[in-house]
Design a protein around this motif. Sequence first.
Motif, PDB file in Angstrom:
ATOM      1  N   VAL A  58       0.865  -1.174   0.000  1.00  0.00           N
ATOM      2  CA  VAL A  58       0.000   0.000   0.000  1.00  0.00           C
ATOM      3  C   VAL A  58       0.904   1.227   0.000  1.00  0.00           C
ATOM      4  CG1 VAL A  58      -1.848   1.250   1.172  1.00  0.00           C
ATOM      5  CG2 VAL A  58      -1.757  -1.261   1.287  1.00  0.00           C
ATOM      6  N   VAL A  59       0.819   2.053  -1.040  1.00  0.00           N
ATOM      7  CA  VAL A  59       1.767   3.162  -1.222  1.00  0.00           C
ATOM      8  C   VAL A  59       1.040   4.498  -1.264  1.00  0.00           C
ATOM      9  CG1 VAL A  59       3.450   1.699  -2.404  1.00  0.00           C
ATOM     10  CG2 VAL A  59       1.725   2.909  -3.748  1.00  0.00           C
ATOM     11  N   ASN A  60       1.706   5.515  -0.733  1.00  0.00           N
ATOM     12  CA  ASN A  60       1.152   6.863  -0.665  1.00  0.00           C
ATOM     13  C   ASN A  60       1.593   7.652  -1.898  1.00  0.00           C
ATOM     14  OD1 ASN A  60       0.153   9.363   0.066  1.00  0.00           O
ATOM     15  ND2 ASN A  60       1.295   9.525   1.978  1.00  0.00           N
ATOM     16  N   THR A  61       0.636   8.177  -2.636  1.00  0.00           N
ATOM     17  CA  THR A  61       0.941   8.906  -3.873  1.00  0.00           C
ATOM     18  C   THR A  61       1.052  10.420  -3.663  1.00  0.00           C
ATOM     19  OG1 THR A  61      -1.397   9.138  -4.471  1.00  0.00           O
ATOM     20  CG2 THR A  61      -0.251   7.149  -5.229  1.00  0.00           C
ATOM     21  N   SER A  62       1.003  10.889  -2.428  1.00  0.00           N
ATOM     22  CA  SER A  62       1.048  12.328  -2.188  1.00  0.00           C
ATOM     23  C   SER A  62       2.396  12.913  -2.600  1.00  0.00           C
ATOM     24  CB  SER A  62       0.818  12.622  -0.698  1.00  0.00           C
ATOM     25  OG  SER A  62       0.919  14.008  -0.438  1.00  0.00           O
TER      26      SER A  62
END
Length: 390
Positions: A58-62
């Motif tokens: 699960v990766v944060n695209t911010s």
Amino acid sequence: MTTAVTVPEELSARVPAEQRGPGLDRDAVRLLVSHGAEVTHHVFAELPRLLRAGDLLVVNTSPTLAAAVDGRIGHARVVVHFSTCGDDGRWAVELREPDGRGTTRARRESRESGPARARGEGWARGAPRKGGGVRPAGGPAGTEVRLPGGARLVLEEPLSGRGGRLWWARVSGAEVLQVLREHGRPIRYSYTERDQPLSVYQTVFALPSPDGAGSAEMPSAARPFTARLVAELVSRGVQFAPITLHTGVASAEAHEPPYPERFAVPAASARLINAVRAGDGRVIAVGTTAVRAVESATGPDGVVRAAEGWTDLVVTPERGVRVVDGLLTGLHEPEASHLLMLEAVAGRAAVDRAYEEALRGLYLWHEFGDVHLILPEESPHTERCDGNSW
């Protein structure tokens, strides 16, 4: 637990990994792996061999914003950290006195990292390492800050009752995002050697937001990923679920729990997480920001649903985790609230054991430092009895 000691400066990662020698890339960092109480030492490029087909990252695209802007209160110089944009158009800001080295704070508990201690000395909590040379400069209400390009910022009220570090402020004379684009720079700390371009603070997963929003500080657990490494992971059957959580400015001195932050878990990612949980794969969050987002979208029944808005969730061992099986993160300061999240995932004994090994092995801390992979000891999705059952 032993008595805490001063954090040695040599354990701070002063430059990005790719700048430490010829031929190096972002993935040239070390990887500490906890599998229950067992700890092993690796390099980050080995990650594809440590995961298995069916696992989900699960990766944060911010994207990271150039969130530090020089300003003046009267004749005094200040640095404004733009943290979060509220629903009413005001910004949560932090004011700092510059330290004369182009930096704005001496110490931080980053979104994913923190300092270590010396070889041979045990891991002890509750011992902050104080930095010098800068001080908070916020307040009182009505304080006016002149910004570049003719913009003006006025402090209105503290963000919360916890103290006056972050203030709600209104900006006139220019759009804040325009000020950041034209006059901002990444928030930088005095343990680093020099200013870096904004690109150094972007992860491979960062995507532009339609409204221009982003993170005040880099979601740094994902920084070691390269396009090549992502391709290898995909070729081995590892999947990715993108989420977004726009991080605010962390506390350098007080190590407060995180303030409310904007997040979004898309429907496609929610379905993918639920599908992996129904099978044999493991849900592994890349960074504490990913944990906060996905757990905020998870109901008491353990089902992840599409969600967006603000989250004030603080993950602790008492609350537990409902979805996350593992976590890839930086190394956190001994008094950091993020350690409670690690304990919720792995248990305190496993976290203490890992940090003792990290100290003994002279791992590097902070946003350009080494990383820690926590994998479950038990089979994924089994009920746990340490506060993490669901």
